[in-house]
Design a protein around this motif. Structure first.
Motif, PDB file in Angstrom:
ATOM      1  N   TYR A 186       0.549  -1.310   0.448  1.00 19.32           N
ATOM      2  CA  TYR A 186       0.096   0.230  -0.010  1.00 19.32           C
ATOM      3  C   TYR A 186       0.735   1.523  -0.258  1.00 19.32           C
ATOM      4  O   TYR A 186       0.061   2.157   0.566  1.00 19.32           O
ATOM      5  N   ILE A 187       1.694   1.197  -0.218  1.00 16.62           N
ATOM      6  CA  ILE A 187       3.394   2.120  -0.059  1.00 16.62           C
ATOM      7  C   ILE A 187       2.931   2.737  -1.641  1.00 16.62           C
ATOM      8  O   ILE A 187       3.428   2.232  -2.795  1.00 16.62           O
ATOM      9  N   ALA A 188       2.838   3.782  -2.059  1.00 12.42           N
ATOM     10  CA  ALA A 188       2.598   4.875  -3.286  1.00 12.42           C
ATOM     11  C   ALA A 188       4.324   4.412  -3.335  1.00 12.42           C
ATOM     12  O   ALA A 188       5.216   4.992  -3.154  1.00 12.42           O
ATOM     13  N   ASP A 189       4.275   4.877  -5.666  1.00 11.61           N
ATOM     14  CA  ASP A 189       5.342   4.162  -6.114  1.00 11.61           C
ATOM     15  C   ASP A 189       6.421   5.571  -5.678  1.00 11.61           C
ATOM     16  O   ASP A 189       7.582   5.021  -5.560  1.00 11.61           O
ATOM     17  N   GLY A 190       6.025   6.676  -5.752  1.00 10.14           N
ATOM     18  CA  GLY A 190       7.569   7.623  -5.294  1.00 10.14           C
ATOM     19  C   GLY A 190       8.056   7.444  -3.577  1.00 10.14           C
ATOM     20  O   GLY A 190       8.868   9.066  -3.630  1.00 10.14           O
ATOM     21  N   GLU A 191       6.863   6.914  -3.268  1.00 16.51           N
ATOM     22  CA  GLU A 191       7.165   7.211  -1.549  1.00 16.51           C
ATOM     23  C   GLU A 191       8.707   7.024  -1.144  1.00 16.51           C
ATOM     24  O   GLU A 191       9.029   5.989  -1.510  1.00 16.51           O
ATOM     25  N   ALA A 192       9.444   8.184  -0.679  1.00 16.85           N
ATOM     26  CA  ALA A 192      10.572   7.042   0.258  1.00 16.85           C
ATOM     27  C   ALA A 192      11.042   6.649   1.384  1.00 16.85           C
ATOM     28  O   ALA A 192       9.505   6.722   1.957  1.00 16.85           O
ATOM     29  N   LEU A 193      11.658   5.470   0.995  1.00 20.45           N
ATOM     30  CA  LEU A 193      11.527   4.320   2.397  1.00 20.45           C
ATOM     31  C   LEU A 193      12.935   4.450   3.232  1.00 20.45           C
ATOM     32  O   LEU A 193      13.829   5.215   2.582  1.00 20.45           O
ATOM     33  N   MET A 194      12.763   4.116   4.693  1.00 18.43           N
ATOM     34  CA  MET A 194      14.266   3.670   5.148  1.00 18.43           C
ATOM     35  C   MET A 194      15.037   2.729   4.552  1.00 18.43           C
ATOM     36  O   MET A 194      14.296   1.881   3.536  1.00 18.43           O
ATOM     37  N   PRO A 195      16.451   3.378   4.806  1.00 13.09           N
ATOM     38  CA  PRO A 195      17.358   1.846   3.657  1.00 13.09           C
ATOM     39  C   PRO A 195      16.974   0.975   4.184  1.00 13.09           C
ATOM     40  O   PRO A 195      17.155  -0.407   3.418  1.00 13.09           O
ATOM     41  N   ASP A 196      16.789   0.333   5.151  1.00 13.49           N
ATOM     42  CA  ASP A 196      16.571  -0.835   5.624  1.00 13.49           C
ATOM     43  C   ASP A 196      15.506  -1.851   4.695  1.00 13.49           C
ATOM     44  O   ASP A 196      15.876  -2.566   4.631  1.00 13.49           O
ATOM     45  N   VAL A 197      14.443  -0.978   4.693  1.00 12.19           N
ATOM     46  CA  VAL A 197      13.368  -1.228   3.908  1.00 12.19           C
ATOM     47  C   VAL A 197      13.435  -1.324   2.722  1.00 12.19           C
ATOM     48  O   VAL A 197      13.734  -3.024   1.944  1.00 12.19           O
TER      49      VAL A 197
END
Length: 275
Positions: A186-197
């Motif tokens: 459910y995360i939008a394609d352009g959303e920034a995530l933590m490097p771990d993920v």
């Protein structure tokens, strides 16, 4: 302070640069290197010497590798699940779905449970551990991940009540279920995530189009064909998606209730048939 205590303090100081829980990470890595449970380590750290493997594990964590992949497991609800690369790591927030299901059924037990996007068996096995009379089916697009799920079911003594199948959500399925659980991407394609993920966890289990709703648009219209009378579907959502996903559910004929996680964020929608 003991040798282990000093090593934990030093590791936690370094891990603060990459983790929101540096002390916990250090303790889990030390316990894993020692081959003991974290509780035993904390009870009497002075009885142990720092193992050589600990430094290597800390370096892996400093490179943003998730602790769950390093130690090979993650505790979820009342169970321990083996995890590894390619499988989404179970999150405490997802326990909200089990809580919502328990509230819905009360003293009753669902007879047949479906877990869509089961990964390593996370929601299905947690639910089966809670309801000893229930059986369930876990669906996932990855056969490799389902190998983990089957191993977890076996390790937990749940293999006789849990089946796993490769599938594209509910496409081509038959049958009905008292409880349908789903933690879709459910995360939008352009959303920034933590490097771990973003560096380690499977993108296919995270991203769902430009607005993060692509999989809800596929799953929700199919649910009425598979949900038994008196049953419930519980979907995990992103913290800002409550109204958007609820609109999709209401359009499919469901009554919608929501539940917040321990952090106070909207986390799950419980869908029931109207009337």
């Amino acid at each position: 302070m003991s040798e282990v205590g000093l090593a934990l303090r030093a590791a936690a100081t370094r891990l603060a640069a990459v983790s929101e829980t540096p002390r916990l990470d250090a303790e889990l890595l030390m316990a894993h290197a020692l081959g003991v449970e974290r509780a035993a380590l904390l009870l009497d750290p002075s009885r142990y010497a720092v193992p050589e493997a600990f430094a290597t594990l800390v370096e892996r964590r400093l490179a943003h590798e998730p602790v769950a992949y390093i130690v090979g497991y993650r505790d979820f609800w009342t169970i321990r699940l083996a995890v590894g690369p390619g499988a989404l790591i179970p999150r405490p927030d997802s326990e909200t779905l089990i809580e919502a299901a328990l509230d819905h059924f009360g003293a009753r037990s669902p007879h047949h449970i479906l877990d869509l996007g089961t990964g390593p068996g996370t929601l299905l096995l947690a639910a089966l551990a809670e309801w000893p009379a229930a059986t369930g089916l876990g669906i996932d697009a990855s056969e490799a991940v389902l190998t983990l799920a089957r191993a977890n079911a076996e390790a937990l003594g749940l293999a006789a009540r849990a089946a796993f199948r490769v599938g594209d959500w509910m496409a081509g399925m038959a049958g009905s279920f008292d409880l349908i659980l789903c933690n879709p991407p459910y995360i939008a394609d352009g959303e920034a995530l933590m490097p771990d993920v973003v560096r380690y966890e499977p993108a296919s289990a995270l991203f769902a189009g430009v607005d993060g709703l692509d999989d809800y648009r596929r799953i929700i219209p199919m649910l009425p064909d598979y949900l038994a009378p008196g049953g419930a579907a519980v979907l995990e959502i992103g913290s800002t998606q409550h109204m958007l996903v609820a609109e999709l559910a209401e359009a499919a004929g469901f009554a919608v209730r929501y539940r917040r996680d321990l952090g106070g964020r909207d986390r799950a929608l419980l869908l029931t048939r109207v009337g």
